[in-house]
Design a protein around this motif. Structure first.
Motif, PDB file in Angstrom:
ATOM      1  N   PRO A  68      42.034  49.380  34.895  1.00  0.00           N
ATOM      2  CA  PRO A  68      42.057  47.993  34.415  1.00  0.00           C
ATOM      3  C   PRO A  68      43.449  47.646  33.897  1.00  0.00           C
ATOM      4  N   THR A  90      46.179  36.660  34.656  1.00  0.00           N
ATOM      5  CA  THR A  90      45.155  37.482  34.006  1.00  0.00           C
ATOM      6  C   THR A  90      44.657  36.890  32.690  1.00  0.00           C
ATOM      7  N   THR A  94      40.061  39.315  34.760  1.00  0.00           N
ATOM      8  CA  THR A  94      40.454  40.710  34.527  1.00  0.00           C
ATOM      9  C   THR A  94      40.662  41.376  35.873  1.00  0.00           C
ATOM     10  N   CYS A 162      40.010  41.824  41.367  1.00  0.00           N
ATOM     11  CA  CYS A 162      39.855  40.995  40.173  1.00  0.00           C
ATOM     12  C   CYS A 162      38.424  40.496  40.008  1.00  0.00           C
ATOM     13  N   LYS A 166      36.799  36.355  33.119  1.00  0.00           N
ATOM     14  CA  LYS A 166      37.406  37.266  32.157  1.00  0.00           C
ATOM     15  C   LYS A 166      36.344  38.213  31.614  1.00  0.00           C
ATOM     16  N   THR A 169      36.888  43.508  27.331  1.00  0.00           N
ATOM     17  CA  THR A 169      37.214  44.925  27.502  1.00  0.00           C
ATOM     18  C   THR A 169      37.209  45.693  26.184  1.00  0.00           C
TER      19      THR A 169
END
Length: 221
Positions: A68, A90, A94, A162, A166, A169
């Protein structure tokens, strides 16, 4: 293949899978994903060592590495890593660097057009994944390796995958990759787990937890 040979073959696969399952896993600082640990003083290789996960599939026919991307990695190494130069924004999604080595005899086995992906996030939501346009346009390179039947080609590819949204994380998330060309009855998908530690208060004490889940397999192409 006779019934007896099929049983022997499946038993061998089970033994190999079991040995792989019980191998010790290196300790990684997934806190880089949550920002608890900063990456500004780490080298490119140190960040990759902590965030990159390696998996194999189909008796090592496929060797895959996935990492990632964090913003500081992109900012610091965009000038020296060509793959980062045309990466999507980004702030809205993500993205992951994905590397594939394939010993498959199928010429398209390392082509990103033949790989599907999805993510399960910390909220148990499935998120669709897409390869970038540049990644889909890539054609795998190859090297020659020795084999029992003589020299053969090993295909290589490296691209960007991708999520369409989003991903949070700072908690657990899991990526599943599934190649199209896998010989039956071998397993046809692989899972990459980032078990990011998070802190909670229990009985007045702060403790660190790691969440673990599994996602369902694809029902087919």
């Amino acid at each position: 293949m006779s019934y007896t040979k099929q049983i022997i073959f499946i038993t061998c696969l089970f033994i190999l899978s079991s040995c792989s399952f019980y191998q010790s896993k290196p300790q990684r600082n997934y806190e880089l994903l949550s920002g608890t640990i900063e990456a500004k003083n780490l080298s490119k290789k140190e960040i990759e060592k902590n965030l990159q996960i390696h998996r194999s599939l189909a008796l090592n026919t496929f060797q895959v590495k996935v990492m990632p991307l964090i913003q500081i990695y992109i900012e610091r190494f965009k000038g020296i890593d060509k793959i980062l130069q045309n990466i999507p924004n980004t702030t809205d999604k993500t993205c992951f660097i994905t590397e594939i080595n394939s010993d498959s005899s199928h010429p398209l086995a390392a082509d990103f057009n033949t790989w599907k992906a999805e993510i399960l996030d910390a909220e148990d939501d499935y998120i669709h994944m897409e390869w970038t346009k540049d990644s889909l346009a890539l054609r795998p390179s190859f090297s020659t390796i020795p084999s029992y039947h003589g020299p053969k080609k090993r295909y290589h590819n490296r691209g960007i995958l991708c999520a369409v949204d989003k991903i949070v994380t700072s908690r657990y998330f899991q990526l599943k990759l599934s190649p199209k060309h896998v010989q039956w009855p071998l397993k046809d998908d692989m899972l990459f787990d980032w078990r990011v530690p998070y802190k909670v208060i229990e009985n007045g004490l702060e403790i660190t937890k790691r969440k673990k889940k599994k996602i369902q397999r694809y029902k087919g192409w």
